[in-house]
Design a protein around this motif. Structure first.
Motif, PDB file in Angstrom:
ATOM      1  N   ALA A  70       0.832  -1.204   0.000  1.00 60.06           N
ATOM      2  CA  ALA A  70       0.000   0.000   0.000  1.00 60.06           C
ATOM      3  C   ALA A  70       0.869   1.257   0.000  1.00 60.06           C
ATOM      4  CB  ALA A  70      -0.932  -0.006   1.208  1.00 60.06           C
ATOM      5  N   GLU A  71       1.921   1.262   0.832  1.00 60.19           N
ATOM      6  CA  GLU A  71       2.813   2.423   0.880  1.00 60.19           C
ATOM      7  C   GLU A  71       3.501   2.642  -0.466  1.00 60.19           C
ATOM      8  OE1 GLU A  71       5.433   1.619   4.133  1.00 60.19           O
ATOM      9  OE2 GLU A  71       3.926   2.124   5.641  1.00 60.19           O
ATOM     10  N   MET A  72       3.955   1.560  -1.093  1.00 57.54           N
ATOM     11  CA  MET A  72       4.625   1.680  -2.387  1.00 57.54           C
ATOM     12  C   MET A  72       3.646   2.194  -3.450  1.00 57.54           C
ATOM     13  SD  MET A  72       7.442   1.482  -4.020  1.00 57.54           S
ATOM     14  CE  MET A  72       8.594   0.417  -3.226  1.00 57.54           C
ATOM     15  N   THR A  73       2.412   1.728  -3.398  1.00 58.12           N
ATOM     16  CA  THR A  73       1.395   2.185  -4.350  1.00 58.12           C
ATOM     17  C   THR A  73       1.144   3.683  -4.208  1.00 58.12           C
ATOM     18  OG1 THR A  73       0.356   0.008  -4.314  1.00 58.12           O
ATOM     19  CG2 THR A  73      -0.988   1.833  -5.120  1.00 58.12           C
ATOM     20  N   ILE A  74       1.025   4.137  -2.983  1.00 58.58           N
ATOM     21  CA  ILE A  74       0.813   5.571  -2.745  1.00 58.58           C
ATOM     22  C   ILE A  74       2.023   6.360  -3.219  1.00 58.58           C
ATOM     23  CG2 ILE A  74       0.562   7.332  -0.945  1.00 58.58           C
ATOM     24  CD1 ILE A  74      -1.136   5.172   0.589  1.00 58.58           C
TER      25      ILE A  74
ATOM     26  N   LYS B 134      19.337  15.392 -13.003  1.00 62.78           N
ATOM     27  CA  LYS B 134      20.610  14.668 -13.002  1.00 62.78           C
ATOM     28  C   LYS B 134      21.412  14.923 -14.270  1.00 62.78           C
ATOM     29  CE  LYS B 134      19.233  10.864 -10.026  1.00 62.78           C
ATOM     30  NZ  LYS B 134      18.935   9.428  -9.972  1.00 62.78           N
ATOM     31  N   SER B 135      20.713  15.091 -15.374  1.00 59.00           N
ATOM     32  CA  SER B 135      21.413  15.304 -16.645  1.00 59.00           C
ATOM     33  C   SER B 135      21.755  16.785 -16.864  1.00 59.00           C
ATOM     34  CB  SER B 135      20.563  14.790 -17.817  1.00 59.00           C
ATOM     35  OG  SER B 135      19.403  15.580 -17.977  1.00 59.00           O
ATOM     36  N   GLY B 136      21.400  17.654 -15.911  1.00 53.82           N
ATOM     37  CA  GLY B 136      21.726  19.071 -16.021  1.00 53.82           C
ATOM     38  C   GLY B 136      20.788  19.860 -16.907  1.00 53.82           C
ATOM     39  N   HIS B 137      19.608  19.317 -17.195  1.00 52.67           N
ATOM     40  CA  HIS B 137      18.651  19.987 -18.073  1.00 52.67           C
ATOM     41  C   HIS B 137      17.403  20.416 -17.292  1.00 52.67           C
ATOM     42  CE1 HIS B 137      21.053  17.505 -20.876  1.00 52.67           C
ATOM     43  NE2 HIS B 137      20.980  18.603 -21.604  1.00 52.67           N
ATOM     44  N   TRP B 138      17.603  21.223 -16.281  1.00 53.69           N
ATOM     45  CA  TRP B 138      16.475  21.699 -15.480  1.00 53.69           C
ATOM     46  C   TRP B 138      15.546  22.556 -16.331  1.00 53.69           C
ATOM     47  CZ3 TRP B 138      13.880  20.754 -11.312  1.00 53.69           C
ATOM     48  CH2 TRP B 138      12.991  21.700 -10.826  1.00 53.69           C
ATOM     49  N   ARG B 139      14.247  22.340 -16.155  1.00 56.69           N
ATOM     50  CA  ARG B 139      13.250  23.131 -16.889  1.00 56.69           C
ATOM     51  C   ARG B 139      12.296  23.756 -15.902  1.00 56.69           C
ATOM     52  NH1 ARG B 139      10.582  19.124 -20.980  1.00 56.69           N
ATOM     53  NH2 ARG B 139       9.008  20.741 -20.769  1.00 56.69           N
ATOM     54  N   ASN B 140      11.940  24.993 -16.154  1.00 64.77           N
ATOM     55  CA  ASN B 140      10.991  25.708 -15.298  1.00 64.77           C
ATOM     56  C   ASN B 140       9.564  25.629 -15.819  1.00 64.77           C
ATOM     57  OD1 ASN B 140      12.909  26.541 -13.475  1.00 64.77           O
ATOM     58  ND2 ASN B 140      13.427  28.364 -14.661  1.00 64.77           N
ATOM     59  N   ASP B 141       9.352  24.999 -16.961  1.00 66.23           N
ATOM     60  CA  ASP B 141       8.031  25.006 -17.573  1.00 66.23           C
ATOM     61  C   ASP B 141       7.235  23.719 -17.340  1.00 66.23           C
ATOM     62  OD1 ASP B 141       9.762  23.492 -19.127  1.00 66.23           O
ATOM     63  OD2 ASP B 141       8.763  24.021 -21.003  1.00 66.23           O
ATOM     64  N   ILE B 142       7.718  22.840 -16.476  1.00 68.46           N
ATOM     65  CA  ILE B 142       7.002  21.588 -16.223  1.00 68.46           C
ATOM     66  C   ILE B 142       5.907  21.839 -15.196  1.00 68.46           C
ATOM     67  CG2 ILE B 142       7.188  19.232 -15.356  1.00 68.46           C
ATOM     68  CD1 ILE B 142      10.097  19.267 -16.309  1.00 68.46           C
ATOM     69  N   VAL B 143       4.701  21.457 -15.542  1.00 67.86           N
ATOM     70  CA  VAL B 143       3.554  21.634 -14.656  1.00 67.86           C
ATOM     71  C   VAL B 143       3.179  20.277 -14.086  1.00 67.86           C
ATOM     72  CG1 VAL B 143       1.136  22.336 -14.519  1.00 67.86           C
ATOM     73  CG2 VAL B 143       2.720  23.574 -16.027  1.00 67.86           C
ATOM     74  N   THR B 144       3.074  20.217 -12.772  1.00 67.28           N
ATOM     75  CA  THR B 144       2.597  18.992 -12.129  1.00 67.28           C
ATOM     76  C   THR B 144       1.304  19.311 -11.411  1.00 67.28           C
ATOM     77  OG1 THR B 144       3.802  19.365 -10.070  1.00 67.28           O
ATOM     78  CG2 THR B 144       4.968  18.174 -11.813  1.00 67.28           C
ATOM     79  N   LYS B 145       0.566  18.278 -11.052  1.00 63.97           N
ATOM     80  CA  LYS B 145      -0.734  18.482 -10.424  1.00 63.97           C
ATOM     81  C   LYS B 145      -0.762  17.840  -9.043  1.00 63.97           C
ATOM     82  CE  LYS B 145      -3.075  18.503 -14.870  1.00 63.97           C
ATOM     83  NZ  LYS B 145      -4.073  17.870 -15.716  1.00 63.97           N
ATOM     84  N   ASP B 146      -1.551  18.437  -8.151  1.00 64.39           N
ATOM     85  CA  ASP B 146      -1.760  17.875  -6.822  1.00 64.39           C
ATOM     86  C   ASP B 146      -2.584  16.596  -6.933  1.00 64.39           C
ATOM     87  OD1 ASP B 146      -0.491  20.065  -5.711  1.00 64.39           O
ATOM     88  OD2 ASP B 146      -2.356  21.138  -5.306  1.00 64.39           O
ATOM     89  N   LEU B 147      -2.591  15.830  -5.866  1.00 65.87           N
ATOM     90  CA  LEU B 147      -3.418  14.625  -5.832  1.00 65.87           C
ATOM     91  C   LEU B 147      -4.871  14.938  -5.490  1.00 65.87           C
ATOM     92  CD1 LEU B 147      -1.134  12.024  -4.048  1.00 65.87           C
ATOM     93  CD2 LEU B 147      -1.754  12.120  -6.447  1.00 65.87           C
ATOM     94  N   LYS B 148      -5.109  16.120  -4.973  1.00 70.78           N
ATOM     95  CA  LYS B 148      -6.474  16.495  -4.602  1.00 70.78           C
ATOM     96  C   LYS B 148      -7.398  16.338  -5.801  1.00 70.78           C
ATOM     97  CE  LYS B 148      -9.023  20.328  -2.533  1.00 70.78           C
ATOM     98  NZ  LYS B 148     -10.117  20.479  -3.418  1.00 70.78           N
ATOM     99  N   ASP B 149      -8.514  15.701  -5.575  1.00 70.14           N
ATOM    100  CA  ASP B 149      -9.535  15.489  -6.599  1.00 70.14           C
ATOM    101  C   ASP B 149      -9.064  14.579  -7.737  1.00 70.14           C
ATOM    102  OD1 ASP B 149     -11.327  17.135  -5.212  1.00 70.14           O
ATOM    103  OD2 ASP B 149     -10.507  18.915  -6.196  1.00 70.14           O
ATOM    104  N   ALA B 150      -8.029  13.768  -7.508  1.00 75.51           N
ATOM    105  CA  ALA B 150      -7.563  12.837  -8.532  1.00 75.51           C
ATOM    106  C   ALA B 150      -8.149  11.454  -8.256  1.00 75.51           C
ATOM    107  CB  ALA B 150      -6.039  12.764  -8.525  1.00 75.51           C
ATOM    108  N   ALA B 151      -8.327  10.680  -9.297  1.00 79.35           N
ATOM    109  CA  ALA B 151      -8.828   9.311  -9.182  1.00 79.35           C
ATOM    110  C   ALA B 151      -7.906   8.392  -9.961  1.00 79.35           C
ATOM    111  CB  ALA B 151     -10.253   9.223  -9.730  1.00 79.35           C
ATOM    112  N   LEU B 152      -7.771   7.178  -9.495  1.00 81.22           N
ATOM    113  CA  LEU B 152      -6.937   6.206 -10.177  1.00 81.22           C
ATOM    114  C   LEU B 152      -7.742   5.543 -11.285  1.00 81.22           C
ATOM    115  CD1 LEU B 152      -4.144   4.889 -10.056  1.00 81.22           C
ATOM    116  CD2 LEU B 152      -5.118   3.150  -8.581  1.00 81.22           C
ATOM    117  N   ARG B 153      -7.197   5.588 -12.501  1.00 78.49           N
ATOM    118  CA  ARG B 153      -7.869   4.992 -13.659  1.00 78.49           C
ATOM    119  C   ARG B 153      -6.898   3.997 -14.266  1.00 78.49           C
ATOM    120  NH1 ARG B 153      -8.185   6.491 -19.375  1.00 78.49           N
ATOM    121  NH2 ARG B 153      -6.599   8.002 -18.871  1.00 78.49           N
ATOM    122  N   SER B 154      -7.383   2.809 -14.559  1.00 79.20           N
ATOM    123  CA  SER B 154      -6.510   1.782 -15.107  1.00 79.20           C
ATOM    124  C   SER B 154      -7.005   1.355 -16.485  1.00 79.20           C
ATOM    125  CB  SER B 154      -6.502   0.566 -14.178  1.00 79.20           C
ATOM    126  OG  SER B 154      -5.730  -0.452 -14.730  1.00 79.20           O
TER     127      SER B 154
END
Length: 163
Positions: free
Chosen positions: A111-115, A133-153
């Protein structure tokens, strides 16, 4: 110590074995040998000599060669759901060694690994880590919170979707 004569000795391998369980076994009269480091085939064969039971909690493979020197071994219990990847079941059966598993023993870890994986994928941690790690940092990457997310398979892939 049903089925065993004299003092029974148990070999336990792996880093994650719970100390309280080891103490409980010792209180019940079992002699317990704990081996946290990975054992080679030869080392496992040597460690199994004189043991009545083996709790396999590491990544060892109980091969026919390793089991051949385990003349007193009566049972192997694999910490986890399956055991075919860790034990030569046919070789154990030929030697009269019962092989079992411990269903639900690692439920919390799974369960912990899944989370953790869900968070890592949702926040693109592997991708961002690789870029960093490769030295190619980007400032334009957008990530999302887990709030209101659902797991879809879908077949063999899973991803977190926003609602």
């Amino acid at each position: 110590m049903d089925g065993f004569t004299g003092k029974s000795t148990i070999l336990i391998t792996g880093e994650t074995f719970i100390t309280e369980v080891r103490r409980d076994l010792q209180k019940k009269g079992f002699e317990v040998e704990l081996c946290a480091e990975h054992l080679t085939d030869v080392e496992l064969g040597q460690a199994l000599q004189g043991k009545n039971a083996y709790i396999l909690g590491g990544i060892e493979f109980a091969s026919e060669a390793a089991l051949s020197s385990a003349t007193e071994l009566r049972i192997i219990a694999v910490m986890g759901v399956g055991f075919e990847a860790f034990v030569d079941v046919a070789a154990a059966t030929r030697r009269g060694i019962a092989v079992t598993n411990t269903p639900h023993a690692n439920s919390r870890s799974v369960a912990e690994m899944t989370i953790g994986m869900a968070i890592a994928l949702r926040r693109k941690i592997p991708y961002i880590g690789q870029l960093t790690k490769s030295g190619h940092w980007r400032n334009d990457i957008v990530t999302k919170d887990l709030k209101d997310a659902a797991l879809r398979s879908e077949e063999h892939t899973s991803e977190l979707q926003s609602h």
